[in-house]
Design a protein around this motif. Structure first.
Motif, short mmCIF file in Angstrom:
data_model
loop_
_atom_site.label_atom_id
_atom_site.label_comp_id
_atom_site.label_asym_id
_atom_site.label_seq_id
_atom_site.Cartn_x
_atom_site.Cartn_y
_atom_site.Cartn_z
N ARG A 1 -11.09 36.80 58.08
CA ARG A 1 -10.37 38.05 58.35
C ARG A 1 -11.34 39.16 58.76
NH1 ARG A 1 -8.65 42.03 54.50
NH2 ARG A 1 -7.07 43.33 55.45
N PHE A 2 -12.44 39.28 58.04
CA PHE A 2 -13.46 40.28 58.36
C PHE A 2 -14.00 40.05 59.77
CE2 PHE A 2 -18.14 40.79 58.52
CZ PHE A 2 -18.19 42.17 58.62
N GLN A 3 -14.35 38.81 60.07
CA GLN A 3 -14.88 38.50 61.40
C GLN A 3 -13.84 38.79 62.48
OE1 GLN A 3 -16.01 34.39 60.86
NE2 GLN A 3 -18.10 34.92 60.25
N SER A 4 -12.60 38.47 62.21
CA SER A 4 -11.52 38.70 63.17
C SER A 4 -11.38 40.19 63.48
CB SER A 4 -10.21 38.16 62.61
OG SER A 4 -9.12 38.52 63.43
N MET A 5 -11.33 41.01 62.45
CA MET A 5 -11.19 42.46 62.66
C MET A 5 -12.40 43.00 63.42
SD MET A 5 -8.25 43.36 61.33
CE MET A 5 -7.47 41.77 61.49
N GLY A 6 -13.58 42.50 63.10
CA GLY A 6 -14.80 42.93 63.79
C GLY A 6 -14.78 42.57 65.27
N ARG A 7 -14.32 41.36 65.58
CA ARG A 7 -14.25 40.94 66.99
C ARG A 7 -13.28 41.82 67.77
NH1 ARG A 7 -14.56 35.94 64.59
NH2 ARG A 7 -12.30 35.82 64.45
N ILE A 8 -12.15 42.14 67.16
CA ILE A 8 -11.15 42.98 67.83
C ILE A 8 -11.74 44.35 68.14
CG2 ILE A 8 -8.95 44.19 67.51
CD1 ILE A 8 -8.14 41.71 65.74
N VAL A 9 -12.39 44.94 67.16
CA VAL A 9 -12.98 46.27 67.35
C VAL A 9 -14.11 46.21 68.39
CG1 VAL A 9 -14.27 48.12 66.21
CG2 VAL A 9 -12.30 47.09 65.07
N ALA B 1 -14.60 44.05 70.84
CA ALA B 1 -14.11 43.73 72.18
C ALA B 1 -13.08 44.74 72.68
CB ALA B 1 -13.47 42.34 72.19
N GLN B 2 -12.56 45.57 71.76
CA GLN B 2 -11.47 46.49 72.09
C GLN B 2 -10.32 45.71 72.73
OE1 GLN B 2 -11.24 50.15 71.49
NE2 GLN B 2 -12.61 49.21 69.98
N SER B 3 -10.10 44.52 72.20
CA SER B 3 -9.06 43.62 72.71
C SER B 3 -8.49 42.82 71.54
CB SER B 3 -9.65 42.66 73.74
OG SER B 3 -8.74 41.61 74.02
N CYS B 4 -7.20 42.58 71.62
CA CYS B 4 -6.56 41.78 70.57
C CYS B 4 -5.95 40.52 71.17
CB CYS B 4 -5.51 42.61 69.85
SG CYS B 4 -4.96 41.86 68.29
N ALA B 5 -6.62 39.96 72.15
CA ALA B 5 -6.17 38.69 72.70
C ALA B 5 -6.17 37.66 71.58
CB ALA B 5 -7.10 38.26 73.83
N ARG C 1 -9.81 47.01 59.73
CA ARG C 1 -8.37 46.90 60.04
C ARG C 1 -7.81 48.22 60.57
NH1 ARG C 1 -3.39 47.69 57.44
NH2 ARG C 1 -1.89 46.03 57.80
N LYS C 2 -8.30 49.32 60.02
CA LYS C 2 -7.84 50.65 60.46
C LYS C 2 -8.09 50.87 61.95
CE LYS C 2 -8.84 52.55 55.89
NZ LYS C 2 -9.78 53.39 55.13
N GLN C 3 -9.19 50.31 62.45
CA GLN C 3 -9.51 50.44 63.87
C GLN C 3 -8.85 49.35 64.70
OE1 GLN C 3 -13.83 50.92 64.45
NE2 GLN C 3 -13.92 51.22 62.23
N ALA C 4 -8.71 48.16 64.12
CA ALA C 4 -8.16 47.02 64.85
C ALA C 4 -6.64 47.10 65.02
CB ALA C 4 -8.53 45.72 64.15
N MET C 5 -5.98 47.65 64.04
CA MET C 5 -4.51 47.67 64.07
C MET C 5 -3.94 48.35 65.31
SD MET C 5 -2.06 48.69 60.95
CE MET C 5 -0.62 49.64 61.28
N PRO C 6 -4.40 49.56 65.69
CA PRO C 6 -3.84 50.18 66.90
C PRO C 6 -4.11 49.36 68.16
CG PRO C 6 -5.24 51.74 65.70
CD PRO C 6 -5.36 50.42 65.01
N ILE C 7 -5.25 48.69 68.22
CA ILE C 7 -5.58 47.86 69.38
C ILE C 7 -4.59 46.70 69.48
CG2 ILE C 7 -7.34 46.36 70.42
CD1 ILE C 7 -9.43 48.14 68.88
N CYS C 8 -4.32 46.08 68.35
CA CYS C 8 -3.41 44.94 68.33
C CYS C 8 -1.95 45.36 68.52
CB CYS C 8 -3.55 44.16 67.02
SG CYS C 8 -5.13 43.27 66.90
#
Length: 134
Positions: free
Chosen positions: A65-73, A75-79, A121-128
């Motif tokens: 989960r940590f790695q996933s949120m980090g990758r999203i932030v 890459a600024q992408s939630c593919a 997650r706070k940063q990743a959520m809006p991207i996703c």
């Protein structure tokens, strides 16, 4: 007297409706995710972890989960491939650092990864949410 009768009748009618609704609930074993349905399954060894070792599985899940949120932030992408890659990287961290740790070491690491993931997650959520993958 009529008011008391009305209350009792309402109660009986309502409880009958609730009981009928409960009987009509059919449990499902389908565990299909709402987003990114092609998510990789957990590794076999994690699915077969004995109950007494479930804390180890939880650690790997939190690392993932940590790695996933980090990758999203980053890459600024939630593919889907960004959010849900294979479990190999999380497994590698676990086996390199924590597979021989005692119970409290694993619990402490789980808490650490959970806190870090929650911050990201706070940063990743809006991207996703913008990508429709939340």
């Amino acid at each position: 007297m009529t008011r008391a009768t009305a209350i009792v009748c309402s109660f009986l009618l309502l409880s009958g409706t609730i009981a009928t609704a409960e009987r009509n609930l059919v449990p499902t074993l389908d565990n299909q995710p709402d987003v990114c349905p092609e998510q990789p399954s957990e590794p076999e060894w994690m699915r077969n972890t004995e109950a007494r070792d479930a804390y180890k599985r939880l650690l790997v899940q939190q690392i993932y989960r940590f790695q996933s949120m980090g990758r999203i932030v980053d890459a600024q992408s939630c593919a889907c491939a960004t959010r849900y890659p294979s479990w190999e990287a999380a497994e590698a961290v676990y086996f390199e650092r924590y597979s021989t740790a005692d119970y409290w070491g694993v619990v402490e690491a789980t808490s650490h990864f959970r806190l870090q993931a929650n911050e990201l997650r706070k940063q990743a959520m809006p991207i996703c949410e913008a990508a429709g993958n939340w």
